[in-house]
Design a protein around this motif. Structure first.
Motif, short mmCIF file in Angstrom:
data_model
loop_
_atom_site.label_atom_id
_atom_site.label_comp_id
_atom_site.label_asym_id
_atom_site.label_seq_id
_atom_site.Cartn_x
_atom_site.Cartn_y
_atom_site.Cartn_z
N HIS A 63 -3.65 -7.00 -12.06
CA HIS A 63 -2.12 -6.37 -12.38
C HIS A 63 -2.20 -5.17 -11.24
O HIS A 63 -0.81 -5.11 -10.57
CB HIS A 63 -2.28 -5.45 -13.76
N LEU A 64 -2.97 -4.44 -11.05
CA LEU A 64 -2.91 -3.49 -9.85
C LEU A 64 -2.35 -4.02 -8.40
O LEU A 64 -1.88 -3.44 -7.57
CB LEU A 64 -4.27 -2.84 -9.82
N THR A 65 -3.09 -5.33 -8.24
CA THR A 65 -2.85 -6.03 -6.78
C THR A 65 -1.44 -6.46 -6.74
O THR A 65 -0.90 -6.08 -5.82
CB THR A 65 -3.58 -7.25 -6.72
N THR A 66 -0.85 -6.93 -8.02
CA THR A 66 0.71 -7.28 -7.78
C THR A 66 1.35 -6.10 -7.81
O THR A 66 2.26 -6.08 -7.05
CB THR A 66 0.94 -8.03 -8.99
N HIS A 67 0.93 -5.05 -8.30
CA HIS A 67 1.75 -3.49 -8.19
C HIS A 67 1.64 -3.23 -6.84
O HIS A 67 2.76 -2.55 -6.21
CB HIS A 67 1.13 -2.63 -9.04
N LEU A 68 0.53 -3.31 -6.02
CA LEU A 68 0.37 -2.70 -4.66
C LEU A 68 1.13 -3.71 -3.59
O LEU A 68 1.51 -3.25 -2.63
CB LEU A 68 -1.09 -2.88 -4.36
N ARG A 69 1.45 -4.99 -4.10
CA ARG A 69 2.16 -5.82 -3.13
C ARG A 69 3.71 -5.31 -3.03
O ARG A 69 4.11 -5.34 -2.12
CB ARG A 69 2.15 -7.31 -3.59
N LYS A 90 3.67 -0.55 -1.24
CA LYS A 90 2.61 -0.64 -0.37
C LYS A 90 1.96 0.85 -0.02
O LYS A 90 0.92 0.98 0.47
CB LYS A 90 3.05 -1.23 1.07
N LYS A 91 2.64 1.74 -0.47
CA LYS A 91 2.30 3.22 -0.11
C LYS A 91 1.66 3.99 -1.22
O LYS A 91 1.58 5.06 -0.90
CB LYS A 91 3.47 3.98 0.69
N ASP A 92 1.41 3.30 -2.05
CA ASP A 92 0.88 3.88 -3.35
C ASP A 92 -0.53 3.97 -3.31
O ASP A 92 -1.44 3.19 -3.69
CB ASP A 92 1.23 3.23 -4.60
N PHE A 93 -1.18 5.10 -2.45
CA PHE A 93 -2.60 5.15 -2.12
C PHE A 93 -3.30 5.69 -3.49
O PHE A 93 -4.69 5.31 -3.36
CB PHE A 93 -2.56 6.32 -0.95
#
Length: 89
Positions: free
Chosen positions: A38-44, A47-50
């Motif tokens: 889930h977090l991987t799809t969110h980060l795609r 992109k700047k959510d560090f």
């Protein structure tokens, strides 16, 4: 929310043996894998959510340590779980 009570009970029923066995290593690894995906799809998308990126890295580390523990304890369960969850090793 992406992780409802029903999804959690399904994960633990499938991998932990029963829905109340939330402390099993296999169930925890499956739950971490669901959260990592889930977090991987969110980060795609973001992109700047560090902060989420840091959380993802920490979650991957926790899953890695649980996988190492399972590998030491029972190699067959480890291999089955890796295959079921499509985790590359």
């Amino acid at each position: 929310m992406y992780l409802t009570k029903e999804i959690k009970t399904d994960i633990f029923k499938k991998h932990g043996g029963s829905e109340t066995n939330t402390g099993s290593t296999e169930g925890q690894i499956a739950l971490f894998t669901h959260r990592i995906n889930h977090l991987t799809t969110h980060l795609r998308r973001n992109k700047k959510d560090f902060n989420t990126e840091r959380s993802l890295v920490m979650l991957v580390g926790k899953r890695r340590s649980l996988l190492d523990y399972l590998k030491k304890k029972d190699i067959e369960k480890y291999r089955i779980l890796i295959k079921e969850l499509n985790i590359r090793k």
